[in-house]
Motif scaffolding. Sequence first.
Motif, PDB file in Angstrom:
ATOM      1  N   MET A  71      -8.722 -20.615 -19.237  1.00 31.15           N
ATOM      2  CA  MET A  71      -7.562 -21.506 -19.174  1.00 31.15           C
ATOM      3  C   MET A  71      -7.030 -21.684 -17.758  1.00 31.15           C
ATOM      4  O   MET A  71      -5.856 -21.981 -17.547  1.00 31.15           O
ATOM      5  N   LYS A  80      -4.648 -13.843 -20.788  1.00 28.64           N
ATOM      6  CA  LYS A  80      -3.345 -14.042 -20.150  1.00 28.64           C
ATOM      7  C   LYS A  80      -3.139 -13.162 -18.920  1.00 28.64           C
ATOM      8  O   LYS A  80      -2.034 -13.084 -18.386  1.00 28.64           O
ATOM      9  N   VAL A 129      -2.156 -22.223 -21.358  1.00 26.46           N
ATOM     10  CA  VAL A 129      -2.323 -20.892 -21.951  1.00 26.46           C
ATOM     11  C   VAL A 129      -1.091 -20.465 -22.733  1.00 26.46           C
ATOM     12  O   VAL A 129      -1.176 -19.652 -23.658  1.00 26.46           O
ATOM     13  N   SER A 130       0.075 -21.022 -22.409  1.00 26.02           N
ATOM     14  CA  SER A 130       1.313 -20.643 -23.111  1.00 26.02           C
ATOM     15  C   SER A 130       1.300 -21.115 -24.557  1.00 26.02           C
ATOM     16  O   SER A 130       2.108 -20.654 -25.366  1.00 26.02           O
ATOM     17  N   LEU A 133      -1.137 -20.591 -26.571  1.00 20.35           N
ATOM     18  CA  LEU A 133      -1.902 -19.620 -27.362  1.00 20.35           C
ATOM     19  C   LEU A 133      -0.995 -18.552 -27.914  1.00 20.35           C
ATOM     20  O   LEU A 133      -0.142 -18.020 -27.201  1.00 20.35           O
ATOM     21  N   LYS A 134      -1.156 -18.225 -29.159  1.00 15.64           N
ATOM     22  CA  LYS A 134      -0.328 -17.187 -29.773  1.00 15.64           C
ATOM     23  C   LYS A 134      -0.861 -15.788 -29.441  1.00 15.64           C
ATOM     24  O   LYS A 134      -2.021 -15.591 -29.240  1.00 15.64           O
TER      25      LYS A 134
END
Length: 332
Positions: free
Chosen positions: A268, A304, A328-329, A331-332
């Motif tokens: 990402m 992350k 990327v934010s 994504l859980k």
Amino acid sequence: MTSVADGNLPVDVREDDLLALSPEVLCTLLRDHTTGHNIFWATHDYEVLGEGYGFFSPITPETITGENGMVIRPRVLKSREQQTDRSKDMAEVFTPSWICNAQNNLVDEAWFGRKDVFNVPSEDGKAWQSTQGKIEFPESKTWKDYVRATRLEITCGEAPYLVSRYDTTTGNPIPLQERIGLLDRKLRVVSENTQNSSEWLEWAQIAFQNTYGYEWQGDNLLLARENLLLSFIEYYREKFDKMPMEKSINYIAYIVSWNLWQMDGLKMVVPCSCKDGVTVMEQGLFGEQEHTLYCQGCQQDKIKLHNGTYCIIRDWRKPRDKQKITFVSLLK
């Protein structure tokens, strides 16, 4: 030579034609909003051409127009050797339109709750016939809900799942009425449910704002962006029998430059931006000293924790000052 303002557009529209269409549009399509610079080649394929074509070199108008106007071409027009090398080096495999159609039909079957909404495939699935008449929507959903629905093509290449101007494996052009891309379907719905150009443009812009894709290689990304922009022109011209205004073309190019971005899909981040085992000179208490940087994301395979440049995208539905977010934010 056929220009963008002429009738049916060829599969391989030259970047010189885009420059002639608008001085601004090609620069916009080359923009990378994460880095603030241009997208870069991110492939060794063009290094034989010399300065300006290295892996990390930015793609500029000068390197792809004029005498260099034949540099970027769709995959099907590249040599067999180039196609094979890219498949081996970058796992580049382009999908036939009939497979894109079958998978896109599954997306719409889930959304509508019924099959064969936009087209009816042949028995072997390798051909299709577009449905006739306006698309009918479930009682709980409207055509505007469909246009606003978010769609994303990962590792998009030339974006065959989003717009199907041509079959990327054969190079055969696909008539507008038979196109099967996710954005094609949105634009069909927009054309069926709007009358005047201002309303059409409003909802076409919303369709583009809710259609995304990312790609590693800069040449593919530019082709994908061009295909989306040219599809906008083709659908507008089909609806109103004239070219859209230059300011409308430029704004769609701006949306596309945000929504189709250059990214390493596994990390990402901007491709090759992580610094792992890289020695740099840093200023310390005793002058410049060597320091080795390590990327925890690369070493631990944790998405992350990368020290590369995480890609920024735009959520057009939010207030303007909150639209820019890292991918990327999500994504859980």
